[in-house]
Design an enzyme around this catalytic site. Structure first.
Site, PDB file in Angstrom:
ATOM      1  N   ARG A  53      15.132   9.351 -17.488  1.00 24.63           N
ATOM      2  CA  ARG A  53      14.719  10.617 -18.257  1.00 24.63           C
ATOM      3  C   ARG A  53      14.218  11.806 -17.497  1.00 24.63           C
ATOM      4  NH1 ARG A  53      10.643  10.700 -22.871  1.00 24.63           N
ATOM      5  NH2 ARG A  53       9.311  11.223 -20.990  1.00 24.63           N
ATOM      6  N   LYS A 152      11.873  17.029 -21.170  1.00 25.46           N
ATOM      7  CA  LYS A 152      10.444  17.728 -20.708  1.00 25.46           C
ATOM      8  C   LYS A 152      10.458  18.190 -19.579  1.00 25.46           C
ATOM      9  CE  LYS A 152       6.922  14.260 -20.288  1.00 25.46           C
ATOM     10  NZ  LYS A 152       5.842  14.645 -21.594  1.00 25.46           N
ATOM     11  N   GLU A 185       8.106  16.032 -34.389  1.00 28.67           N
ATOM     12  CA  GLU A 185       7.306  14.962 -33.685  1.00 28.67           C
ATOM     13  C   GLU A 185       6.213  15.666 -33.670  1.00 28.67           C
ATOM     14  OE1 GLU A 185       9.218  14.822 -29.405  1.00 28.67           O
ATOM     15  OE2 GLU A 185       9.153  16.594 -29.105  1.00 28.67           O
TER      16      GLU A 185
HETATM   17  N1  PXG Z   1       7.039  13.918 -27.530  1.00 20.82           N
HETATM   18  C1  PXG Z   1       6.501  14.650 -27.079  1.00 20.82           C
HETATM   19  C2  PXG Z   1       6.682  16.780 -27.014  1.00 20.82           C
HETATM   20  C3  PXG Z   1       6.179  14.470 -25.461  1.00 20.82           C
HETATM   21  O1  PXG Z   1       5.235  15.515 -24.497  1.00 20.82           O
HETATM   22  C4  PXG Z   1       6.302  12.318 -26.080  1.00 20.82           C
HETATM   23  C5  PXG Z   1       6.841  12.369 -27.727  1.00 20.82           C
HETATM   24  C6  PXG Z   1       6.178  10.681 -26.000  1.00 20.82           C
HETATM   25  O2  PXG Z   1       6.796  10.615 -25.031  1.00 20.82           O
HETATM   26  P1  PXG Z   1       6.636   9.318 -24.077  1.00 20.82           P
HETATM   27  O3  PXG Z   1       8.377   9.069 -22.801  1.00 20.82           O
HETATM   28  O4  PXG Z   1       4.894   9.404 -23.737  1.00 20.82           O
HETATM   29  O5  PXG Z   1       6.599   8.240 -25.207  1.00 20.82           O
HETATM   30  C7  PXG Z   1       5.239  13.472 -24.788  1.00 20.82           C
HETATM   31  C8  PXG Z   1       5.347  12.687 -23.940  1.00 20.82           C
HETATM   32  C9  PXG Z   1      -0.949  14.475 -22.673  1.00 20.82           C
HETATM   33  C10 PXG Z   1       0.529  13.519 -22.317  1.00 20.82           C
HETATM   34  O6  PXG Z   1      -1.302  14.381 -21.017  1.00 20.82           O
HETATM   35  C11 PXG Z   1       1.829  13.626 -22.872  1.00 20.82           C
HETATM   36  C12 PXG Z   1       2.724  12.819 -22.840  1.00 20.82           C
HETATM   37  C13 PXG Z   1       2.700  12.155 -21.736  1.00 20.82           C
HETATM   38  C14 PXG Z   1       2.258  11.724 -21.015  1.00 20.82           C
HETATM   39  C15 PXG Z   1       1.119  12.716 -21.209  1.00 20.82           C
HETATM   40  O7  PXG Z   1      -1.172  14.658 -23.131  1.00 20.82           O
HETATM   41  N2  PXG Z   1       3.765  13.495 -23.978  1.00 20.82           N
END
Ligand code: PXG
Length: 287
Positions: A53, A152, A185
Protein backbone atom coordinates in the site's frame (compact mmCIF):
# COMPACT_ATOMS: atom_id res chain seq x y z
CA UNK A 1 16.18 0.29 29.40
CA UNK A 2 18.26 1.77 26.58
CA UNK A 3 16.94 4.66 24.49
CA UNK A 4 14.49 4.05 21.65
CA UNK A 5 16.28 3.77 18.30
CA UNK A 6 14.81 5.53 15.28
CA UNK A 7 15.65 4.59 11.70
CA UNK A 8 16.38 7.52 9.37
CA UNK A 9 17.71 6.86 5.86
CA UNK A 10 19.47 3.62 6.64
CA UNK A 11 20.87 4.42 10.09
CA UNK A 12 19.58 4.12 13.63
CA UNK A 13 19.69 7.14 15.97
CA UNK A 14 18.76 7.37 19.66
CA UNK A 15 15.38 9.14 20.01
CA UNK A 16 17.01 12.32 21.40
CA UNK A 17 19.22 12.56 18.29
CA UNK A 18 16.68 11.49 15.67
CA UNK A 19 16.10 14.71 13.71
CA UNK A 20 15.23 15.74 10.19
CA UNK A 21 15.69 19.00 8.29
CA UNK A 22 13.19 21.88 8.57
CA UNK A 23 13.44 21.94 4.75
CA UNK A 24 11.97 18.45 4.46
CA UNK A 25 8.87 18.69 2.26
CA UNK A 26 7.10 16.21 4.50
CA UNK A 27 7.05 19.00 7.09
CA UNK A 28 6.71 21.99 4.76
CA UNK A 29 3.94 20.56 2.55
CA UNK A 30 2.78 17.26 4.02
CA UNK A 31 4.36 15.80 0.89
CA UNK A 32 4.78 12.11 1.60
CA UNK A 33 3.12 8.86 2.64
CA UNK A 34 3.03 6.78 5.79
CA UNK A 35 1.92 3.51 7.33
CA UNK A 36 0.86 2.53 10.83
CA UNK A 37 1.77 -1.11 11.42
CA UNK A 38 1.48 -3.51 14.37
CA UNK A 39 3.96 -6.06 15.57
CA UNK A 40 2.72 -9.16 17.35
CA UNK A 41 4.93 -11.85 18.89
CA UNK A 42 8.07 -10.38 17.33
CA UNK A 43 6.63 -10.31 13.80
CA UNK A 44 5.59 -7.34 11.68
CA UNK A 45 1.86 -7.92 11.14
CA UNK A 46 0.61 -7.83 7.52
CA UNK A 47 4.08 -6.58 6.53
CA UNK A 48 3.69 -7.17 2.80
CA UNK A 49 0.20 -5.64 2.68
CA UNK A 50 1.41 -2.43 4.36
CA UNK A 51 4.50 -2.24 2.14
CA UNK A 52 2.43 -2.76 -1.01
CA UNK A 53 0.00 0.00 0.00
CA UNK A 54 2.86 2.38 0.83
CA UNK A 55 4.59 1.83 -2.52
CA UNK A 56 1.33 2.16 -4.44
CA UNK A 57 0.52 5.45 -2.69
CA UNK A 58 4.09 6.65 -3.34
CA UNK A 59 3.72 5.71 -7.01
CA UNK A 60 0.48 7.69 -7.21
CA UNK A 61 2.13 10.84 -5.80
CA UNK A 62 5.17 10.19 -8.04
CA UNK A 63 7.50 9.65 -5.12
CA UNK A 64 10.38 7.24 -5.62
CA UNK A 65 11.18 5.27 -2.47
CA UNK A 66 14.96 4.73 -2.37
CA UNK A 67 14.63 1.14 -1.07
CA UNK A 68 13.36 -2.02 -2.71
CA UNK A 69 10.33 -3.61 -1.06
CA UNK A 70 12.58 -6.38 0.27
CA UNK A 71 14.96 -3.81 1.76
CA UNK A 72 12.01 -2.02 3.36
CA UNK A 73 10.76 -5.28 4.85
CA UNK A 74 14.23 -5.92 6.29
CA UNK A 75 14.38 -2.37 7.71
CA UNK A 76 11.02 -2.92 9.48
CA UNK A 77 12.24 -6.20 10.99
CA UNK A 78 15.51 -4.57 12.03
CA UNK A 79 13.64 -1.71 13.76
CA UNK A 80 11.80 -4.23 15.93
CA UNK A 81 14.98 -6.12 16.73
CA UNK A 82 17.09 -3.06 17.55
CA UNK A 83 14.36 -1.87 19.94
CA UNK A 84 13.83 -5.30 21.49
CA UNK A 85 10.11 -5.12 20.71
CA UNK A 86 7.87 -8.19 20.53
CA UNK A 87 4.57 -6.34 20.46
CA UNK A 88 4.27 -2.76 19.40
CA UNK A 89 3.46 -0.16 16.84
CA UNK A 90 5.59 0.87 13.87
CA UNK A 91 5.21 4.21 12.13
CA UNK A 92 6.79 4.15 8.68
CA UNK A 93 7.08 7.53 6.99
CA UNK A 94 8.46 8.39 3.54
CA UNK A 95 8.65 12.08 2.68
CA UNK A 96 9.62 13.87 -0.53
CA UNK A 97 12.85 14.75 1.26
CA UNK A 98 14.86 17.92 1.70
CA UNK A 99 14.19 20.69 -0.84
CA UNK A 100 13.89 24.46 -0.91
CA UNK A 101 11.01 26.76 0.10
CA UNK A 102 8.98 26.13 -3.05
CA UNK A 103 6.47 23.42 -3.89
CA UNK A 104 8.60 21.97 -6.68
CA UNK A 105 9.24 18.32 -5.74
CA UNK A 106 12.04 18.17 -8.32
CA UNK A 107 14.13 20.24 -5.90
CA UNK A 108 14.08 17.28 -3.50
CA UNK A 109 16.75 14.89 -4.75
CA UNK A 110 16.03 12.04 -2.35
CA UNK A 111 13.08 10.81 -0.30
CA UNK A 112 13.50 10.62 3.48
CA UNK A 113 12.65 7.26 5.07
CA UNK A 114 11.80 7.17 8.79
CA UNK A 115 10.83 4.16 10.91
CA UNK A 116 9.69 4.62 14.50
CA UNK A 117 9.08 1.42 16.46
CA UNK A 118 7.33 2.02 19.77
CA UNK A 119 5.22 0.29 22.35
CA UNK A 120 1.49 0.79 21.83
CA UNK A 121 -1.09 2.09 24.25
CA UNK A 122 -3.98 -0.29 23.72
CA UNK A 123 -7.61 0.74 23.79
CA UNK A 124 -9.25 -0.37 27.04
CA UNK A 125 -10.77 -3.88 26.89
CA UNK A 126 -14.07 -2.25 27.88
CA UNK A 127 -14.37 -0.80 24.33
CA UNK A 128 -14.34 -4.33 22.91
CA UNK A 129 -16.89 -5.65 25.37
CA UNK A 130 -19.29 -2.69 25.58
CA UNK A 131 -18.74 -1.06 22.19
CA UNK A 132 -18.15 2.52 21.10
CA UNK A 133 -20.43 5.47 20.54
CA UNK A 134 -19.76 7.50 17.39
CA UNK A 135 -20.98 10.70 15.82
CA UNK A 136 -21.18 11.70 12.18
CA UNK A 137 -18.69 14.53 11.67
CA UNK A 138 -19.75 17.75 9.97
CA UNK A 139 -16.35 17.66 8.25
CA UNK A 140 -16.75 15.65 5.02
CA UNK A 141 -14.16 13.23 3.64
CA UNK A 142 -11.74 14.59 1.04
CA UNK A 143 -13.19 13.77 -2.40
CA UNK A 144 -11.26 11.08 -4.26
CA UNK A 145 -11.07 13.46 -7.24
CA UNK A 146 -9.07 15.90 -5.09
CA UNK A 147 -6.64 13.70 -3.17
CA UNK A 148 -7.66 10.06 -3.21
CA UNK A 149 -8.00 8.78 0.38
CA UNK A 150 -6.52 5.51 -0.91
CA UNK A 151 -3.20 7.31 -0.54
CA UNK A 152 -2.20 7.28 3.13
CA UNK A 153 -0.64 10.70 2.68
CA UNK A 154 0.89 13.02 5.24
CA UNK A 155 -2.14 15.33 4.78
CA UNK A 156 -4.40 14.22 7.65
CA UNK A 157 -5.76 17.63 8.60
CA UNK A 158 -9.23 16.84 7.34
CA UNK A 159 -9.39 13.69 9.46
CA UNK A 160 -7.94 15.61 12.41
CA UNK A 161 -10.75 18.19 12.14
CA UNK A 162 -13.30 15.36 12.25
CA UNK A 163 -11.43 13.73 15.15
CA UNK A 164 -11.70 17.03 17.07
CA UNK A 165 -15.47 16.88 16.61
CA UNK A 166 -15.47 13.39 18.16
CA UNK A 167 -13.28 14.48 21.07
CA UNK A 168 -15.46 17.55 21.62
CA UNK A 169 -18.41 15.19 21.99
CA UNK A 170 -16.48 13.05 24.48
CA UNK A 171 -15.97 10.24 21.93
CA UNK A 172 -12.93 8.69 20.25
CA UNK A 173 -14.08 8.32 16.64
CA UNK A 174 -16.30 10.06 14.09
CA UNK A 175 -17.86 8.90 10.85
CA UNK A 176 -17.01 10.91 7.75
CA UNK A 177 -19.45 11.16 4.84
CA UNK A 178 -18.30 11.79 1.29
CA UNK A 179 -19.48 14.70 -0.87
CA UNK A 180 -22.43 12.57 -2.05
CA UNK A 181 -23.56 12.06 1.54
CA UNK A 182 -22.59 8.37 1.58
CA UNK A 183 -20.64 6.90 4.46
CA UNK A 184 -16.91 6.80 3.71
CA UNK A 185 -14.96 5.81 6.82
CA UNK A 186 -13.89 7.06 10.24
CA UNK A 187 -10.90 9.32 10.93
CA UNK A 188 -8.55 6.36 11.41
CA UNK A 189 -10.74 3.29 10.95
CA UNK A 190 -12.95 1.61 8.36
CA UNK A 191 -16.62 0.93 9.13
CA UNK A 192 -18.82 -2.17 8.66
CA UNK A 193 -22.42 -3.14 9.31
CA UNK A 194 -23.98 -6.60 9.62
CA UNK A 195 -27.54 -7.55 8.69
CA UNK A 196 -28.39 -11.23 9.02
CA UNK A 197 -25.53 -13.12 7.40
CA UNK A 198 -24.42 -10.09 5.33
CA UNK A 199 -21.33 -8.06 6.13
CA UNK A 200 -21.41 -4.70 4.35
CA UNK A 201 -18.76 -1.99 4.06
CA UNK A 202 -18.40 1.06 1.79
CA UNK A 203 -16.64 0.41 -1.55
CA UNK A 204 -13.33 2.00 -2.54
CA UNK A 205 -15.32 4.34 -4.81
CA UNK A 206 -16.84 5.94 -1.67
CA UNK A 207 -13.38 7.48 -1.11
CA UNK A 208 -11.70 5.41 1.60
CA UNK A 209 -8.39 4.01 2.64
CA UNK A 210 -8.33 0.32 1.78
CA UNK A 211 -7.53 -0.77 5.30
CA UNK A 212 -5.29 -3.79 5.78
CA UNK A 213 -7.48 -4.79 8.73
CA UNK A 214 -10.61 -4.25 6.59
CA UNK A 215 -9.32 -6.59 3.90
CA UNK A 216 -8.31 -9.27 6.39
CA UNK A 217 -11.66 -9.12 8.24
CA UNK A 218 -13.55 -9.44 4.93
CA UNK A 219 -11.47 -12.51 4.12
CA UNK A 220 -12.11 -14.05 7.56
CA UNK A 221 -15.86 -13.34 7.25
CA UNK A 222 -16.01 -15.08 3.86
CA UNK A 223 -14.14 -18.02 5.36
CA UNK A 224 -16.76 -18.15 8.13
CA UNK A 225 -19.54 -18.40 5.54
CA UNK A 226 -20.76 -14.81 5.65
CA UNK A 227 -21.81 -12.96 2.53
CA UNK A 228 -19.49 -9.97 2.14
CA UNK A 229 -20.59 -6.93 0.13
CA UNK A 230 -19.07 -3.54 -0.69
CA UNK A 231 -21.99 -1.14 -1.05
CA UNK A 232 -22.63 2.55 -0.63
CA UNK A 233 -24.21 3.16 2.76
CA UNK A 234 -26.35 6.04 3.92
CA UNK A 235 -26.69 7.13 7.53
CA UNK A 236 -30.07 5.37 7.33
CA UNK A 237 -28.26 2.06 6.81
CA UNK A 238 -26.05 2.68 9.85
CA UNK A 239 -28.95 3.69 12.11
CA UNK A 240 -31.01 0.64 11.08
CA UNK A 241 -28.16 -1.91 11.06
CA UNK A 242 -28.33 -4.97 13.32
CA UNK A 243 -24.62 -4.68 14.14
CA UNK A 244 -21.82 -2.22 13.44
CA UNK A 245 -18.06 -2.25 14.02
CA UNK A 246 -14.82 -0.50 13.08
CA UNK A 247 -11.52 -1.94 11.90
CA UNK A 248 -8.05 -0.45 12.03
CA UNK A 249 -4.46 -1.25 12.89
CA UNK A 250 -4.72 0.33 16.34
CA UNK A 251 -8.34 -0.67 17.01
CA UNK A 252 -8.19 -4.16 15.47
CA UNK A 253 -11.99 -4.66 15.50
CA UNK A 254 -14.21 -2.64 17.83
CA UNK A 255 -18.02 -2.94 18.14
CA UNK A 256 -20.12 0.21 17.68
CA UNK A 257 -23.32 0.47 19.73
CA UNK A 258 -24.41 4.09 19.32
CA UNK A 259 -24.29 6.55 16.42
CA UNK A 260 -25.45 10.18 16.67
CA UNK A 261 -27.20 9.36 19.92
CA UNK A 262 -29.13 6.44 18.40
CA UNK A 263 -28.82 2.92 19.74
CA UNK A 264 -27.59 0.47 17.07
CA UNK A 265 -29.11 -3.01 17.13
CA UNK A 266 -29.45 -4.29 20.69
CA UNK A 267 -27.14 -1.57 22.04
CA UNK A 268 -24.59 -4.25 22.89
CA UNK A 269 -21.64 -5.67 20.96
CA UNK A 270 -23.26 -7.92 18.32
CA UNK A 271 -22.80 -11.70 18.30
CA UNK A 272 -21.46 -11.80 14.73
CA UNK A 273 -19.13 -8.88 15.51
CA UNK A 274 -17.82 -10.74 18.56
CA UNK A 275 -17.29 -13.85 16.43
CA UNK A 276 -15.30 -11.84 13.85
CA UNK A 277 -13.21 -10.29 16.64
CA UNK A 278 -12.49 -13.80 17.95
CA UNK A 279 -11.47 -14.96 14.45
CA UNK A 280 -9.26 -11.88 13.98
CA UNK A 281 -7.51 -12.40 17.31
CA UNK A 282 -6.99 -16.08 16.44
CA UNK A 283 -5.46 -15.02 13.13
CA UNK A 284 -3.08 -12.67 14.99
CA UNK A 285 -2.10 -15.37 17.49
CA UNK A 286 -1.26 -17.77 14.65
CA UNK A 287 0.43 -15.18 12.40
N1 PXG B 1 -9.04 4.77 7.36
C1 PXG B 1 -8.14 5.71 7.68
C2 PXG B 1 -8.39 7.11 7.25
C3 PXG B 1 -6.97 5.37 8.37
O1 PXG B 1 -6.07 6.30 8.66
C4 PXG B 1 -7.75 3.06 8.43
C5 PXG B 1 -8.86 3.47 7.73
C6 PXG B 1 -7.58 1.61 8.77
O2 PXG B 1 -6.57 1.03 7.97
P1 PXG B 1 -5.66 -0.18 8.51
O3 PXG B 1 -4.76 -0.50 7.36
O4 PXG B 1 -4.94 0.33 9.72
O5 PXG B 1 -6.57 -1.28 8.83
C7 PXG B 1 -6.77 4.01 8.76
C8 PXG B 1 -5.54 3.62 9.50
C9 PXG B 1 -3.41 6.07 14.76
C10 PXG B 1 -3.46 5.10 13.65
O6 PXG B 1 -2.32 6.25 15.33
C11 PXG B 1 -4.34 5.25 12.59
C12 PXG B 1 -4.36 4.32 11.55
C13 PXG B 1 -3.52 3.25 11.60
C14 PXG B 1 -2.65 3.12 12.66
C15 PXG B 1 -2.61 4.02 13.70
O7 PXG B 1 -4.44 6.69 15.05
N2 PXG B 1 -5.24 4.53 10.54
Amino acid sequence: MSEQQIYIDGKFYPKSEAKISVFDHGLLYGDGVFEGIRAYNGKVFLRQEHIDRLYEGAHFIRLKIPLSKAEMAAALDESLKVNNLENGYIRLVVTRGVGDLGLDPNKCPKATVIIIAASIKLYPEEFYEKGLALITAATPAVPAEALNPRVKSLNYLNNILAKMEALEAGLVEAIMLNHMGYVAECTGDNIFIINGNRLITPPVSAGILLGCTRNKVMELARGAGMEVAEENLQRYDLYCAQECFLTGTAAELIPVVKIDGRVIGTGKAGDKTKELLRLFRKFIAEY
